[in-house]
Design a protein around this motif. Sequence first.
Motif, PDB file in Angstrom:
ATOM      1  N   ARG A  74       0.835  -1.218   0.000  1.00 17.69           N
ATOM      2  CA  ARG A  74       0.000   0.000   0.000  1.00 17.69           C
ATOM      3  C   ARG A  74       0.859   1.254   0.000  1.00 17.69           C
ATOM      4  O   ARG A  74       0.659   2.164  -0.811  1.00 17.69           O
ATOM      5  N   ASP A  75       1.812   1.301   0.906  1.00 19.55           N
ATOM      6  CA  ASP A  75       2.651   2.488   1.033  1.00 19.55           C
ATOM      7  C   ASP A  75       3.515   2.704  -0.205  1.00 19.55           C
ATOM      8  O   ASP A  75       3.740   3.842  -0.635  1.00 19.55           O
ATOM      9  N   LYS A  76       3.994   1.624  -0.793  1.00 16.08           N
ATOM     10  CA  LYS A  76       4.807   1.713  -2.011  1.00 16.08           C
ATOM     11  C   LYS A  76       3.982   2.247  -3.175  1.00 16.08           C
ATOM     12  O   LYS A  76       4.430   3.138  -3.910  1.00 16.08           O
ATOM     13  N   VAL A  78       1.172   4.040  -3.130  1.00 13.31           N
ATOM     14  CA  VAL A  78       0.778   5.427  -2.902  1.00 13.31           C
ATOM     15  C   VAL A  78       1.928   6.382  -3.195  1.00 13.31           C
ATOM     16  O   VAL A  78       1.756   7.423  -3.842  1.00 13.31           O
ATOM     17  N   LYS A  79       3.131   5.994  -2.763  1.00 15.76           N
ATOM     18  CA  LYS A  79       4.301   6.842  -2.983  1.00 15.76           C
ATOM     19  C   LYS A  79       4.651   6.932  -4.460  1.00 15.76           C
ATOM     20  O   LYS A  79       4.904   8.022  -4.994  1.00 15.76           O
ATOM     21  N   GLU A  80       4.655   5.790  -5.151  1.00 10.85           N
ATOM     22  CA  GLU A  80       5.044   5.772  -6.559  1.00 10.85           C
ATOM     23  C   GLU A  80       4.055   6.527  -7.440  1.00 10.85           C
ATOM     24  O   GLU A  80       4.451   7.166  -8.422  1.00 10.85           O
ATOM     25  N   GLY A  82       1.895   8.908  -6.329  1.00  9.62           N
ATOM     26  CA  GLY A  82       1.574  10.233  -5.810  1.00  9.62           C
ATOM     27  C   GLY A  82       0.118  10.372  -5.407  1.00  9.62           C
ATOM     28  O   GLY A  82      -0.502  11.431  -5.591  1.00  9.62           O
ATOM     29  N   ASP A  84      -3.265  10.362  -2.813  1.00 11.35           N
ATOM     30  CA  ASP A  84      -3.628  10.830  -1.477  1.00 11.35           C
ATOM     31  C   ASP A  84      -4.224   9.656  -0.708  1.00 11.35           C
ATOM     32  O   ASP A  84      -5.186   9.028  -1.166  1.00 11.35           O
TER      33      ASP A  84
END
Length: 299
Positions: A74-76, A78-80, A82, A84
């Motif tokens: 999930r975190d990967k 969202v970061k890749e 961009g 919210d």
Amino acid sequence: MNSILKQNPLESEAIYIFREVVTQFENPVLLFSGGKDSITLVRLAEKAFYPAKIPFPLLHIDTGHNFPETIAFRDKLVKEMGLDLIVRNVQDDIDNGKSVEETGKYSSRNSLQTNTLLEAIEEFKFDACIGGARRDEEKARAKERIFSVRNDFGEWDEKNQRPEVFDMLNGRIEIGQNVRVFPISNWTELDVWNYIDREKIEIPSIYFSHEREIFERDGLIWTASEHVFKDESEEVETKNVRFRTVGDVTCTAAVESHAKTIEEIVYEIIHSTISERGARIDDKRSEAAMETRKQQGYF
């Protein structure tokens, strides 16, 4: 972006639904679990609004007992991309006395997500919550409309749904109501996997065969996690397993598997004698377990 000009009918329908949501509602959100269906929704939303950014946030109701691989993914993602991301935690409701932790052999936090979700909807005034439920998963979900209205208490009335003839989607709601939206409602499990294969979509590693410490109970394979109740007589061993569906670790059992590619997963599904949610203990609590949870405000 892969296959932007090569839409199949199911993809085209889902993209149409996403665009209708943004047209008809003021404050939508995508309910994100980190599972294959919600990951597929992210890809479809990306296509629906390309080259613009996805115009709504993701909401994850974190039980605190999720698979670590899912949270990392999930975190990967969202970061890749961009994106919210809003996270609300079941643990906070337990700490505040709004939810009561279950105990015993089949204890789970899965049903506790409902209160946390409804509070998040109220907090952010979401009027449309987009989810990855599909009609082929479970008989209660087969009853849902694509635009499924919830009352001001978040409850679903299966006997009071709007007709959706000729793909006409009616998003008109009263003050306090909100709508759950299911863009891949007409997809099957195989449709999702074939789409993931076609689009080369990355998914969490737990969907593929891997070695994991497990124990067996009632014919199901459970993760030997600190969050899962285990009797002293239940022995832990290591097996090659994977997960067909991903929920709270306390309610999601694995299946023995050596499938390490999507092609091998598809072959397994075709020849499987159990349903996709056959390893979800929360669906086995009663004949109407899913329907009851949906009536109370579940995803």
